[in-house]
Design a protein around this motif. Structure first.
Motif, PDB file in Angstrom:
ATOM      1  N   THR A   1       0.846  -1.190   0.000  1.00 33.72           N
ATOM      2  CA  THR A   1       0.000   0.000   0.000  1.00 33.72           C
ATOM      3  C   THR A   1       0.883   1.242   0.000  1.00 33.72           C
ATOM      4  O   THR A   1       1.842   1.315   0.773  1.00 33.72           O
ATOM      5  CB  THR A   1      -0.908   0.020   1.243  1.00 33.72           C
ATOM      6  OG1 THR A   1      -1.697  -1.171   1.261  1.00 33.72           O
ATOM      7  CG2 THR A   1      -1.818   1.238   1.238  1.00 33.72           C
ATOM      8  N   VAL A   2       0.532   2.195  -0.858  1.00 33.80           N
ATOM      9  CA  VAL A   2       1.318   3.428  -0.962  1.00 33.80           C
ATOM     10  C   VAL A   2       0.468   4.597  -0.465  1.00 33.80           C
ATOM     11  O   VAL A   2      -0.608   4.866  -1.015  1.00 33.80           O
ATOM     12  CB  VAL A   2       1.783   3.691  -2.405  1.00 33.80           C
ATOM     13  CG1 VAL A   2       2.588   4.995  -2.461  1.00 33.80           C
ATOM     14  CG2 VAL A   2       2.609   2.528  -2.917  1.00 33.80           C
ATOM     15  N   LEU A   3       0.957   5.228   0.598  1.00 34.01           N
ATOM     16  CA  LEU A   3       0.370   6.474   1.075  1.00 34.01           C
ATOM     17  C   LEU A   3       1.372   7.588   0.811  1.00 34.01           C
ATOM     18  O   LEU A   3       2.577   7.332   0.722  1.00 34.01           O
ATOM     19  CB  LEU A   3       0.059   6.403   2.578  1.00 34.01           C
ATOM     20  CG  LEU A   3      -0.881   5.298   3.037  1.00 34.01           C
ATOM     21  CD1 LEU A   3      -1.027   5.340   4.550  1.00 34.01           C
ATOM     22  CD2 LEU A   3      -2.245   5.433   2.377  1.00 34.01           C
TER      23      LEU A   3
ATOM     24  N   PHE B   1       1.215  30.137   4.455  1.00 32.73           N
ATOM     25  CA  PHE B   1       0.033  29.638   3.750  1.00 32.73           C
ATOM     26  C   PHE B   1       0.284  28.198   3.309  1.00 32.73           C
ATOM     27  O   PHE B   1       1.401  27.690   3.389  1.00 32.73           O
ATOM     28  CB  PHE B   1      -0.283  30.513   2.537  1.00 32.73           C
ATOM     29  CG  PHE B   1       0.849  30.593   1.546  1.00 32.73           C
ATOM     30  CD1 PHE B   1       0.925  29.713   0.472  1.00 32.73           C
ATOM     31  CD2 PHE B   1       1.843  31.558   1.683  1.00 32.73           C
ATOM     32  CE1 PHE B   1       1.972  29.783  -0.432  1.00 32.73           C
ATOM     33  CE2 PHE B   1       2.893  31.640   0.765  1.00 32.73           C
ATOM     34  CZ  PHE B   1       2.959  30.747  -0.293  1.00 32.73           C
ATOM     35  N   GLY B   2      -0.770  27.582   2.839  1.00 28.88           N
ATOM     36  CA  GLY B   2      -0.640  26.246   2.278  1.00 28.88           C
ATOM     37  C   GLY B   2      -0.958  25.146   3.262  1.00 28.88           C
ATOM     38  O   GLY B   2      -1.066  25.365   4.470  1.00 28.88           O
ATOM     39  N   SER B   3      -1.092  23.969   2.749  1.00 27.61           N
ATOM     40  CA  SER B   3      -1.393  22.780   3.541  1.00 27.61           C
ATOM     41  C   SER B   3      -0.859  21.578   2.773  1.00 27.61           C
ATOM     42  O   SER B   3      -0.268  21.716   1.697  1.00 27.61           O
ATOM     43  CB  SER B   3      -2.898  22.654   3.769  1.00 27.61           C
ATOM     44  OG  SER B   3      -3.580  22.526   2.525  1.00 27.61           O
ATOM     45  N   TYR B   4      -1.067  20.403   3.337  1.00 28.86           N
ATOM     46  CA  TYR B   4      -0.667  19.174   2.660  1.00 28.86           C
ATOM     47  C   TYR B   4      -1.869  18.255   2.537  1.00 28.86           C
ATOM     48  O   TYR B   4      -2.737  18.204   3.427  1.00 28.86           O
ATOM     49  CB  TYR B   4       0.448  18.464   3.421  1.00 28.86           C
ATOM     50  CG  TYR B   4       1.809  19.082   3.197  1.00 28.86           C
ATOM     51  CD1 TYR B   4       2.504  18.841   2.018  1.00 28.86           C
ATOM     52  CD2 TYR B   4       2.396  19.905   4.151  1.00 28.86           C
ATOM     53  CE1 TYR B   4       3.752  19.409   1.793  1.00 28.86           C
ATOM     54  CE2 TYR B   4       3.639  20.476   3.936  1.00 28.86           C
ATOM     55  CZ  TYR B   4       4.315  20.220   2.760  1.00 28.86           C
ATOM     56  OH  TYR B   4       5.533  20.786   2.535  1.00 28.86           O
ATOM     57  N   SER B   5      -1.873  17.533   1.456  1.00 27.25           N
ATOM     58  CA  SER B   5      -2.890  16.507   1.258  1.00 27.25           C
ATOM     59  C   SER B   5      -2.294  15.144   1.568  1.00 27.25           C
ATOM     60  O   SER B   5      -1.096  14.916   1.356  1.00 27.25           O
ATOM     61  CB  SER B   5      -3.407  16.523  -0.185  1.00 27.25           C
ATOM     62  OG  SER B   5      -4.059  17.744  -0.481  1.00 27.25           O
ATOM     63  N   ILE B   6      -3.132  14.250   2.080  1.00 26.31           N
ATOM     64  CA  ILE B   6      -2.738  12.850   2.288  1.00 26.31           C
ATOM     65  C   ILE B   6      -3.354  12.066   1.137  1.00 26.31           C
ATOM     66  O   ILE B   6      -4.574  12.113   0.927  1.00 26.31           O
ATOM     67  CB  ILE B   6      -3.241  12.305   3.631  1.00 26.31           C
ATOM     68  CG1 ILE B   6      -2.964  13.304   4.772  1.00 26.31           C
ATOM     69  CG2 ILE B   6      -2.623  10.954   3.919  1.00 26.31           C
ATOM     70  CD1 ILE B   6      -1.520  13.614   4.996  1.00 26.31           C
TER      71      ILE B   6
ATOM     72  N   GLY C   1      -7.151  12.678   2.883  1.00 26.38           N
ATOM     73  CA  GLY C   1      -7.051  13.459   4.113  1.00 26.38           C
ATOM     74  C   GLY C   1      -6.262  14.729   3.882  1.00 26.38           C
ATOM     75  O   GLY C   1      -5.876  15.057   2.746  1.00 26.38           O
ATOM     76  N   PHE C   2      -6.022  15.424   4.960  1.00 27.92           N
ATOM     77  CA  PHE C   2      -5.292  16.691   4.848  1.00 27.92           C
ATOM     78  C   PHE C   2      -4.564  16.990   6.148  1.00 27.92           C
ATOM     79  O   PHE C   2      -4.858  16.407   7.202  1.00 27.92           O
ATOM     80  CB  PHE C   2      -6.238  17.847   4.503  1.00 27.92           C
ATOM     81  CG  PHE C   2      -7.374  18.021   5.485  1.00 27.92           C
ATOM     82  CD1 PHE C   2      -7.193  18.688   6.697  1.00 27.92           C
ATOM     83  CD2 PHE C   2      -8.636  17.495   5.203  1.00 27.92           C
ATOM     84  CE1 PHE C   2      -8.230  18.835   7.599  1.00 27.92           C
ATOM     85  CE2 PHE C   2      -9.672  17.634   6.113  1.00 27.92           C
ATOM     86  CZ  PHE C   2      -9.475  18.307   7.304  1.00 27.92           C
ATOM     87  N   PHE C   3      -3.614  17.898   6.063  1.00 28.30           N
ATOM     88  CA  PHE C   3      -2.893  18.411   7.229  1.00 28.30           C
ATOM     89  C   PHE C   3      -2.747  19.911   7.025  1.00 28.30           C
ATOM     90  O   PHE C   3      -2.012  20.359   6.148  1.00 28.30           O
ATOM     91  CB  PHE C   3      -1.523  17.749   7.359  1.00 28.30           C
ATOM     92  CG  PHE C   3      -0.843  18.000   8.680  1.00 28.30           C
ATOM     93  CD1 PHE C   3      -0.776  17.012   9.645  1.00 28.30           C
ATOM     94  CD2 PHE C   3      -0.272  19.231   8.967  1.00 28.30           C
ATOM     95  CE1 PHE C   3      -0.167  17.243  10.869  1.00 28.30           C
ATOM     96  CE2 PHE C   3       0.351  19.474  10.176  1.00 28.30           C
ATOM     97  CZ  PHE C   3       0.393  18.469  11.134  1.00 28.30           C
ATOM     98  N   LYS C   4      -3.452  20.687   7.834  1.00 26.32           N
ATOM     99  CA  LYS C   4      -3.421  22.137   7.732  1.00 26.32           C
ATOM    100  C   LYS C   4      -2.625  22.717   8.890  1.00 26.32           C
ATOM    101  O   LYS C   4      -2.759  22.276  10.025  1.00 26.32           O
ATOM    102  CB  LYS C   4      -4.840  22.703   7.736  1.00 26.32           C
ATOM    103  CG  LYS C   4      -5.677  22.268   6.527  1.00 26.32           C
ATOM    104  CD  LYS C   4      -7.080  22.853   6.568  1.00 26.32           C
ATOM    105  CE  LYS C   4      -7.890  22.424   5.346  1.00 26.32           C
ATOM    106  NZ  LYS C   4      -9.269  22.956   5.384  1.00 26.32           N
ATOM    107  N   PHE C   5      -1.819  23.720   8.583  1.00 28.14           N
ATOM    108  CA  PHE C   5      -0.958  24.333   9.591  1.00 28.14           C
ATOM    109  C   PHE C   5      -1.575  25.575  10.222  1.00 28.14           C
ATOM    110  O   PHE C   5      -1.395  25.837  11.403  1.00 28.14           O
ATOM    111  CB  PHE C   5       0.400  24.707   8.975  1.00 28.14           C
ATOM    112  CG  PHE C   5       1.197  23.532   8.509  1.00 28.14           C
ATOM    113  CD1 PHE C   5       1.972  22.812   9.399  1.00 28.14           C
ATOM    114  CD2 PHE C   5       1.161  23.124   7.182  1.00 28.14           C
ATOM    115  CE1 PHE C   5       2.711  21.715   8.978  1.00 28.14           C
ATOM    116  CE2 PHE C   5       1.887  22.031   6.758  1.00 28.14           C
ATOM    117  CZ  PHE C   5       2.669  21.332   7.653  1.00 28.14           C
ATOM    118  N   ASN C   6      -2.272  26.351   9.422  1.00 27.87           N
ATOM    119  CA  ASN C   6      -2.798  27.627   9.900  1.00 27.87           C
ATOM    120  C   ASN C   6      -4.312  27.686   9.713  1.00 27.87           C
ATOM    121  O   ASN C   6      -4.849  27.150   8.746  1.00 27.87           O
ATOM    122  CB  ASN C   6      -2.145  28.797   9.124  1.00 27.87           C
ATOM    123  CG  ASN C   6      -0.668  28.925   9.440  1.00 27.87           C
ATOM    124  OD1 ASN C   6      -0.306  29.155  10.564  1.00 27.87           O
ATOM    125  ND2 ASN C   6       0.175  28.761   8.429  1.00 27.87           N
TER     126      ASN C   6
END
Length: 820
Positions: free
Chosen positions: A309-311, A429-434, A447-452
């Motif tokens: 599985t690749v995440l 600004f910006g975020s990351y997607s999973i 999913g997501f990972f938001k910083f601000n």
């Protein structure tokens, strides 16, 4: 006429082609009022370059990187869009000079061209003189390239806005004062990766990183981040062109690592995954960094499912409006050979055969960072030129350091993102997607990972199709211990351990230290393998206990009997039986026996210091007097019948100086002194016995053996002397049986305390106090019943044996017997 018409057609065709060439001279250059520099790794030097002399690399001859070319086109599009804008930099045009930066060591001509003035590199002289026309640089992409190039721009504070350099080294503003970036640093990417690992409770992971500045920095950030977590770095390897992938996977398989983090540039990561597919590496969870998680090619490989599985962690895909049309339009335009010949070093692409669809279909990663980097520079220049109301001020001289100052203060909205930088030049600004590589061959966002403005992390587990067909895969060096089992580290990794059950009286705090069994408090207990303690039951013999009532009743009955016998002996004081029993000594013995019985009552109830003292003091002190009386009495019996006839002087001395009272007094005083000394040194005190029963507290008295040893030795000595003297009189007349009675009482006394000592060794429960009180009472009753009661019987029921004549006859008969 026909020839003339043909000439006109050829002339029209030539003029049309010439017009097209003029319209599109080069993709790498554009004239404008203010110049931007650009460094894009459109090609990549994959193999070491061996040269006989100094020579720049010809990038166009190296392997082509289509995603980088797409990003290159994004810079061109962004500049064109800004030039067509009426609100941003009105009446001002931006130009660019872009170079293909395919190697960090052999493509410096392009960099020096950007820094040159009139094609010459001039030494720094007066401030703000002989400065390059370049107002800012967009790029480079990789951390390694940026570490090499950026210092050259720092001296003149020319802004370097990277769209891909994520190394944490660039946060050091003393070294990189004019560096900014529109991507988050490795620290943030690692934070997302570690959050994924913690989310699925993986503890045993491998970290494969590129053997360059980017990968080494990622590894350092990963080690630092997992320091205070349960994650163990089981294996790590720096990847380069000489890495033996087979050996890497053998190590991973041997250590049973089922989660592998691949933190490397796209080319290195894709090569590694291809090796995994070829080597049939299966049943693994692969966590991709943001450089290759949106790969378009690998997810569509037929055998990609076999590796596991690749995440991945990726930048969110933000569609740039108008970019698709720009690409389609630009691919339809022709290029001129003359323009190509005038290009500077590494400003050739050899990519004219690419279609618009091929460019638009590749990995869109880092598109918005390029777009926002160009716009950030444009907004900074807009502020320096004090643009507004459709025009910009013409008489302002623009210096790079002024652009830098405005860049740091950036605050504008771009495609619904608020573009700002922190004090280190990193984006706020910006975020990351999973993402998850699904079975359809797509990188699906799960999913997501938001910083601000605050950290917000989410993964939709239901979208993940694990290679285990349902259950989340595990990656542990050792299986987690059951409740009540502590971990004992096995090897150098904390994740490798054996489970050891917590013993009685200890427990494992599941929210505390998993390596330590914690001892329960004295008032608590726990069974083997417990996770908490329970309160102990406090036990002691209360006065209301049936056994206590029975024994105390026996003690009161004993006191009553002694009083009764004392009255009976007082009435018959001058009779031979009373005189032979000891005369006045009988009252001392009976009185001391009564006082000894007081000890019985202090064996019950909740122990206190006074109770513990009175539990032993009356019995030890007054029983000493009683034993001393019996020692004297047994000695007198032997003396009268045996010693008096052979040693009359000793008998007369004994009688003259009242030897019996002297012995009794000495014994009493000695015992009193021993008790005072012992109690002063270590007095008896309440004691909570928690060893006998794991779930109970037995209240008792703590007796110091050293402090009480003198008192016990004295009692044993008196008992031994009494037994010796009484045993010597075992052959006295049958009817004159005092010595035999004393001997029998002593045997009962010794047997009683032997039984109690045996019980005390075998049993330490609360009823030991009852047994102790019973032993004391039996010690008293043994003499009362077997020594005094027979005499009472003679006085009451056989008065004929209680006469002087009867006793004289027994003595004379025995004297004749021993004289013969």
């Amino acid at each position: 006429m026909k020839h003339f018409l043909a000439f006109l057609c050829l002339l029209g065709t030539f003029l049309r082609v010439s017009a097209q060439c003029t319209a599109q001279a080069s993709e790498f250059q554009l004239q404008g009022d203010y110049l931007l520099g650009g460094l894009f790794d459109i090609h990549h030097v994959s193999d070491p370059v061996y040269q006989d002399g100094p020579e720049a690399s010809d990038c166009s001859s190296q392997p082509f990187i289509l995603p980088s070319y797409r990003r290159f086109q994004l810079m061109r599009f962004s500049v064109e869009e800004i030039n067509n804008s009426t609100s941003l930099l009105p009446n001002v045009s931006l130009g660019y000079e872009i170079f293909d930066h395919c190697s960090e060591t052999h493509t410096f001509p392009g960099v020096l061209k950007l820094l040159s003035v009139d094609n010459l590199i001039q030494p720094w002289g007066e401030p703000y003189k002989n400065l390059s026309e370049v107002m800012a640089l967009v790029g480079p992409f990789s951390s390694t390239d940026t570490l090499t190039v950026a210092p050259l721009f720092m001296v003149d504070l020319i802004p370097v806005v990277s769209y891909g350099a994520a190394s944490s080294a660039f946060t050091e503003k003393a070294k990189y004062p004019s560096f900014l970036r529109t991507v988050h640093s490795n620290k943030d990417v690692i934070e997302v990766i570690v959050s994924i690992i913690l989310r699925f409770k993986w503890r045993w992971v491998a970290f494969l990183n590129s053997d360059d500045a980017f990968g080494k920095d990622g590894l350092e950030m990963f080690i630092r981040r997992i320091k205070d977590t349960d994650i163990c770095l089981a294996f790590t390897k720096g990847l380069n062109d000489n890495t033996n992938d087979s050996h890497v996977f053998e190590h991973i398989e041997a250590q049973k690592i089922y989660v592998v983090v691949v933190f490397a540039p796209k080319l290195s990561a894709e090569a590694l995954i291809e090796s995994a597919m070829q080597l049939n590496v299966t049943k693994r969870v692969w966590i991709a960094g943001d450089t290759w998680s949106l790969s378009k090619r690998l997810p569509k490989e037929e055998v990609i499912k076999s590796i596991g599985t690749v995440l991945g962690v990726s930048q969110p895909v933000i569609k740039i409006p108008g970019f698709d049309d720009f690409i389609r339009s630009s691919r339809s335009q022709a290029y001129c050979e003359k323009a190509e010949q005038n290009l500077f070093c590494n400003q050739a692409c050899n990519c004219s055969s690419l279609s618009a669809e091929e460019i638009l279909a590749v990995d869109p990663s880092y598109s918005f960072p390029v777009y926002s980097a160009v716009y950030a520079i444009a907004h900074a220049l807009h502020n320096v030129l004090q643009c507004g109301a459709g025009r910009c001020t013409d008489n302002i001289t623009v210096y790079p350091h002024k652009v830098l100052a405005e860049l740091k203060k950036s605050n504008f909205t771009l495609l619904n993102h608020n573009i700002q930088f922190d004090e280190n030049g990193d984006p706020t600004f910006g975020s990351y997607s999973i993402v998850f590589w699904n079975h359809s061959g797509d990188a699906e966002e799960i999913g997501f990972f938001k910083f601000n403005p605050s950290v917000n992390f989410f993964i939709n587990d239901s979208k993940i199709q694990w290679y285990t067909n349902g259950d989340v895969p595990t990656s542990l060096c050792s299986q987690e211990c059951l409740g009540g089992y502590a971990k004992k580290q096995d090897g150098i990794h904390e994740c490798c351990f054996v489970c050891k059950i917590c013993a009685n009286g200890t427990y494992l705090n599941s929210s505390g230290d998993p390596y330590k069994c914690i001892a329960c408090k004295e008032t608590e207990w726990s069974a083997e393998g417990s996770t908490s303690c329970s309160l102990r039951v406090v036990e002691y013999i209360p006065f209301t206990d049936s056994g206590a009532i029975l024994i105390m009743t026996g003690a009161w009955a004993f006191v009553g009997l002694t009083l009764t016998m004392s009255v009976l002996f007082a009435i018959n004081y001058n009779t031979p039986v009373v005189r032979s029993a000891g005369g006045p000594m009988c009252f001392l013995i009976l009185g001391c026996f009564s006082l000894c019985s007081l000890s019985v009552f202090f064996h019950f109830g909740k122990p206190t210091t006074s109770f513990c003292i009175l539990r032993l003091l009356p019995f030890s002190l007054f029983y000493t007097v009683c034993l001393a009386c019996f020692v004297v009495r047994s000695f007198q019996i032997v003396c009268i019948f045996k010693i008096a006839a052979k040693f009359p002087k000793i008998h007369s001395w004994w009688m003259k100086y009242h030897g019996q009272w002297l012995v009794i007094t000495v014994a009493f005083v000695t015992q009193a002194l021993l008790l005072i000394i012992g109690y002063t040194y270590a007095p008896p005190k309440p004691y909570h016995d928690t060893l006998w029963s794991h779930d109970k507290i037995i209240l008792g008295c703590d007796i110091n053996l050293k402090a009480s040893s003198g008192s016990v030795i004295l009692l044993l000595s008196l008992c031994s002397l009494c037994f010796i003297f009484s045993y010597m009189g075992k052959d006295l007349p049958k009817n004159y049986n005092e010595a035999k009675a004393i001997t029998f009482c002593l045997l009962l006394l010794i047997l009683t305390w032997i039984v109690f000592a045996t019980e005390y060794v075998l049993y330490r429960g609360k009823y030991i106090q009852t047994l102790n009180a019973l032993a004391v009472l039996c010690s008293l009753y043994s003499f009362l019943l077997w020594y005094f009661l027979p005499k009472c019987y003679i006085i009451i029921f056989q008065p004929h044996r209680n006469t002087q004549e009867y006793f004289q006859g027994l003595i004379q008969s025995y004297t004749k017997t021993i004289s013969q």
